[in-house]
Design an enzyme around this catalytic site. Structure first.
Site, short mmCIF file in Angstrom:
data_model
loop_
_atom_site.label_atom_id
_atom_site.label_comp_id
_atom_site.label_asym_id
_atom_site.label_seq_id
_atom_site.Cartn_x
_atom_site.Cartn_y
_atom_site.Cartn_z
N GLN A 1 49.02 -4.35 -14.77
CA GLN A 1 48.97 -5.08 -15.78
C GLN A 1 47.41 -5.27 -15.79
O GLN A 1 46.79 -5.24 -14.89
CB GLN A 1 49.35 -6.32 -15.55
N PHE B 1 54.00 -5.63 -21.10
CA PHE B 1 54.19 -6.35 -19.65
C PHE B 1 54.80 -5.35 -18.66
O PHE B 1 54.82 -4.20 -18.90
CB PHE B 1 55.16 -7.46 -19.99
N TRP C 1 40.26 -7.25 -15.78
CA TRP C 1 41.36 -7.91 -14.98
C TRP C 1 42.56 -7.23 -14.78
O TRP C 1 43.15 -6.37 -15.48
CB TRP C 1 41.86 -9.16 -16.00
N ASP D 1 49.86 -7.57 -11.58
CA ASP D 1 51.08 -6.83 -11.10
C ASP D 1 50.91 -5.37 -11.11
O ASP D 1 50.96 -4.75 -12.15
CB ASP D 1 52.23 -7.19 -12.00
N ARG E 1 62.24 -9.55 -18.78
CA ARG E 1 61.13 -8.60 -18.40
C ARG E 1 61.29 -7.77 -17.19
O ARG E 1 62.01 -7.90 -16.34
CB ARG E 1 59.88 -9.35 -18.51
N ASP E 2 60.21 -6.98 -16.96
CA ASP E 2 59.85 -6.36 -15.76
C ASP E 2 61.12 -5.47 -15.29
O ASP E 2 61.47 -5.35 -14.16
CB ASP E 2 59.52 -7.23 -14.74
N TRP F 1 42.93 -13.26 -17.78
CA TRP F 1 44.31 -12.55 -18.27
C TRP F 1 43.99 -12.46 -19.78
O TRP F 1 43.67 -13.46 -20.28
CB TRP F 1 45.57 -13.60 -17.79
#
Length: 490
Positions: free
Chosen positions: A54, A97, A35, A38, A165-166, A62
């Site tokens: 990801q 992440f 899988w 992003d 996050r991110d 996921w």
């Protein structure tokens, strides 16, 4: 290297050799196995372009997030590289992440969100998201012993410790900067700005922008970059409500054009618009090329509509990388020019007449599932024009322009789905003086449409059997069109 990373690398190497030849997309990035979601770490490093993502190698749904890794020289041919990060420490044991990357002094710096999610001995649930750094050479990456380098303690009082996050890292002069999404005291999204002299010790600078409850809730995957004489902020909001045909329910990808006040460290934005109006597009990220272009890619999948067939050993596709420009405060998106090098077997038709009476019209040589096709249509005398794609044996996906509504609609109802999933989405388009220009890219399981030289994009996935290669045209009323189509051969 940790045991978890060793295991992931060995597993993907074993499984990718078992993937049937020709079963994946031809010129879109897909995973070796498992899988992906992003795009992460889209960056230029030592003359090549790296894209991480990801990644859960062990299934097609996921799971605990790793970072998968590929690189390219031209955005079309991708080379698989070993898994870059695995969730193998106390601060990221439940997931590495999303994040980003930058080149510095010959090293490749990855910045990502570490997730700690565990039940304590006393029964309490601990969930923390923190920002972390790994440094490497394009293949192997070492996590800093100082990790996490930013925690939610750096945010304004009342900000969430669980939704943070991110990070998006970049460098200006001698200073590193990063933006990251979080939830503010009002429970809606905010973008925090940080700075660092060495990418190891960071300080909070400002809340660059805040949602104020206007566009969904959490703003995921921020990207912040200059484009021409403006500044662009792209975010991916969660839990949005539909607004006309501009925004749909759930997870969106939206952008703001504006200006950046460097002294106050504030972004001054104009109105929000969708990045892509299709059924499947999320979490876009950009890179600046060596020749100064800004190129973007996104994840071609919706969180709420899982379409991957059960028999597939992989799930997830990245969009064609797109060159970005500005026109009248709108993002203009077109496939990277490098794609043109892979065009072969040109088919051209001019002055084709369509009529309602004639029904579906097929054109000699116009068929296929791996192609780049441009259609310029005169729709001034038709109520509707439909392109029938990936057609055969009861299958088809349609793209329909309706003049009365001024809309273009993708419909994959008959694409071969076996579940009751969302199949249609529409957007308003401008038929300029009765003319409409559509550029379509198809790559086995993808359909990306660029309207009027990139004014709008509409991307969707279709898992129709590859042998359904028919293409036809129909209209209500009368229409005429010019067409040029190329096979893409990589």
């Amino acid at each position: 290297m940790s045991e978890k990373l060793d295991r992931a690398r060995a597993y993907e190497e074993e499984k990718r050799t078992q993937t049937p030849e020709g079963s994946k997309c031809v010129f879109h990035l897909t995973p070796a196995v498992g899988w992906i979601n992003d795009p992460n770490g889209f960056s230029r490093y030592q003359g090549e372009y790296h894209l991480f993502y990801q990644y859960h190698p062990y299934s097609t749904v996921w799971g605990p997030m790793h970072w998968g890794h590929q690189k390219t020289r031209d955005f079309i041919k991708w080379e698989h590289l070993p898994c870059a990060l695995a969730p193998d420490t106390g601060y990221d044991g439940q997931g590495c992440f999303s994040g980003s990357a930058v080149e510095h002094e010959g090293k490749h710096i990855l910045m990502y969100t570490g997730v700690l999610d565990r039940m304590e001995d006393d029964g309490r649930h601990t969930l923390r998201q923190t920002q972390c750094i790994a440094v490497g050479d394009g293949i192997n990456y070492e996590k800093l012993p100082e990790n996490p380098v930013i925690t939610a303690q750096a945010l304004p009082e009342g900000s969430s410790k669980e939704d943070f996050r991110d990070p998006r890292i970049w460098k200006e002069g001698d200073t590193f900067y990063a933006v990251a999404g979080s939830l503010g005291v009002d429970g809606s999204g905010q973008i925090a700005l940080f700075s660092s002299a060495d990418a190891g010790k960071w300080r909070f600078e400002s809340i660059l922008d805040a949602n104020g409850g206007r566009y969904g809730k959490m703003w995921e995957c921020p990207d912040f970059f200059p484009l021409e004489d403006s500044q662009i902020l792209i975010v991916s909001p969660q839990f949005m409500h539909a607004e006309g045909l501009e925004f749909h329910n759930g997870n969106n990808a939206i952008y703001f054009v504006g200006s950046y006040d460097r002294e106050k460290k504030k972004f001054l934005r104009k109105e929000a618009r969708s990045v892509d109006y299709g059924l499947d597009f999320y979490a876009p990220q950009t890179v600046e090329t060596a020749d100064g272009r800004r190129v973007m890619t996104g994840w071609l999948q919706s969180w709420d509509n899982y379409l991957t067939p059960e028999e597939f050993p992989w799930s997830g596709i990245m969009s064609i990388p797109r060159e970005l420009e500005l026109r009248d405060d709108r993002l203009i998106q077109n496939p990277v020019r490098e794609l043109e090098r892979y065009r072969q077997n040109e088919v051209s038709h001019k002055g084709v007449t369509l009529s309602e009476k004639a029904g579906k019209t097929e054109l000699e040589g116009v068929r296929g599932r791996v192609l780049d096709m441009t259609v310029e249509a005169d729709v001034s005398r038709s109520d509707a024009l439909t392109l029938h794609l990936a057609a055969g044996e009861g299958f088809e996906t349609t793209l329909t322009y309706e003049k009365g509504k001024g809309t273009l609609t993708t419909d994959r109802t008959y694409s071969g789905l076996k579940k009751d999933l969302l199949c249609t989405r529409s957007m308003y388009v401008d038929a300029k003086e009765g003319k409409l220009k559509l550029r379509l890219l198809m790559d086995k399981y993808t359909l990306e449409v660029f309207v009027n030289d990139g004014e709008q994009a509409m991307s969707s996935v279709i898992f129709t059997p590859p042998e359904a290669e028919g293409i036809a045209f129909s209209c209500k009323g009368e229409s005429s069109l010019d067409l040029v189509m190329y096979e893409i051969m990589v």
